[in-house]
Design a protein around this motif. Sequence first.
Motif, PDB file in Angstrom:
ATOM      1  N   GLY A  47       2.822   9.495  18.127  1.00 11.40           N
ATOM      2  CA  GLY A  47       4.131   9.955  18.906  1.00 11.40           C
ATOM      3  C   GLY A  47       3.867  11.121  19.779  1.00 11.40           C
ATOM      4  O   GLY A  47       3.133  12.116  19.094  1.00 11.40           O
ATOM      5  N   ASP A  49       5.830  13.700  19.332  1.00 14.43           N
ATOM      6  CA  ASP A  49       6.262  14.767  18.391  1.00 14.43           C
ATOM      7  C   ASP A  49       5.151  15.131  17.276  1.00 14.43           C
ATOM      8  O   ASP A  49       5.729  15.784  16.330  1.00 14.43           O
ATOM      9  N   ARG A 155      14.818  13.197  13.474  1.00 15.62           N
ATOM     10  CA  ARG A 155      14.924  12.738  14.954  1.00 15.62           C
ATOM     11  C   ARG A 155      13.471  12.803  15.462  1.00 15.62           C
ATOM     12  O   ARG A 155      13.297  12.503  17.002  1.00 15.62           O
ATOM     13  N   LYS A 157       9.851  12.216  17.436  1.00 15.08           N
ATOM     14  CA  LYS A 157       9.530  11.134  17.797  1.00 15.08           C
ATOM     15  C   LYS A 157       7.846  10.904  17.297  1.00 15.08           C
ATOM     16  O   LYS A 157       6.939  11.308  17.899  1.00 15.08           O
ATOM     17  N   ASP A 159       5.642   8.029  14.587  1.00 13.92           N
ATOM     18  CA  ASP A 159       5.570   6.933  13.709  1.00 13.92           C
ATOM     19  C   ASP A 159       4.585   7.306  12.695  1.00 13.92           C
ATOM     20  O   ASP A 159       3.575   7.741  12.786  1.00 13.92           O
TER      21      ASP A 159
END
Length: 402
Positions: A47, A49, A155, A157, A159
């Motif tokens: 992801g 992030d 929160r 981002k 996975d």
Amino acid sequence: MQRLKLPLRFPKSISYGYRAFHDKTQLEDVGPLASILKSRAVVRFRGPDTVKFLQGLLTNDVRRFGEPLSEKTSTLVTPNLSSESIPPMYAALLTPQGRFLYDFVLYGLPSPDAKLNRAGSGPGADPAEPLEVFADVDASVLDELLSTLKKYRLRAKVDIENMADELHCWQRYGGKLSEKDSSVEEPEAASVGWGAGVDRLGMSTSRGEPCGWQWFKDPRLDCLGFRGIFPSNTTPPLVEADKETDEQNYLLWRIENGVAEGSTEIPKGEAIPLEYNLVALNAISFDKGCYVGQELVARTHHRGVIRKRLLPLKFLKDSGEEAEQKVAPGSEVIDSVSDKKIGTVTTQLGCRGLGVLRLDEAFKGSSTLTVRGQDDVKVEPIRPDWWPPEWLQEHQRRSAAA
């Protein structure tokens, strides 16, 4: 392909059906060996992030996994492997109080725009495809580790996926393998295709087709050999059928080099990272920003004195013979004269083990170390070859001053 097992000899009380090598010299003579590490499981972080998430949690600086390829490096690509590879990294997740929780060996794949498609006929996947970072972690605490990571995710981002069924972790070691080349990549793979020119496709094939997986020098110590993650339905390249052996031999190799691995050998929630030598194992960055548990680690490091460290141990009988299977993890090591506790055994395999001992007592020539309650078992601490000399010099100065 059926995996063959070396006819190794374990002590009779261990029912593995293999035969263990007795010491490091035998492993060097017969190697290089390869073991699939069933004690490790693979996790994927994916992801936008990913790097930010890991950077705020782990002890090492993971920003390099998000950096572009160096301008000084050729951008010639192959269907499955770019011309530059990101070396793996060792890191740990700590408690807020600075105690060890989990260790990670992190791997970054080349970005999609650095590779061709599998047919070699065009660019790779969409360059905007989310960044992926893989990690091999202690399989015995996998569910707990995943739960902990997801609590910290909030929160972000990213996975976090269990890839244990798709990917396996492997280690190549022994046979003085690490002395062959200074590259971060497997030297036998790096040598493929050299001559009038460089055959990049040949190099890619030797490193682990079809997905670009490859061997890397272990990020902790050169003497540990090479490590990699590979698809679970294949045997990695450069693994000879008669040299694939049980993971217990890799455990012996680590024990004799004084390296603990995982949340059992490095007690979860209890271990102080610097006592388990994580700085010298390249697991901790003192230049990055904040991470969970940083305060205790930084304070202990800058204070400059670590009185206890993890050491390889040998267990002997009064006669000098090796004492097989007589010592259990958790046993106390004491000075037989003063009855003073010197440390604790943390790991045991046959007549070998690891233990956290006070350095000023462990290497005091006049002392005889034994196991509490087992006066017939002597404990011999061993200083690993890779230890920096200053680790003992400080304690020698303190002893002289006293």
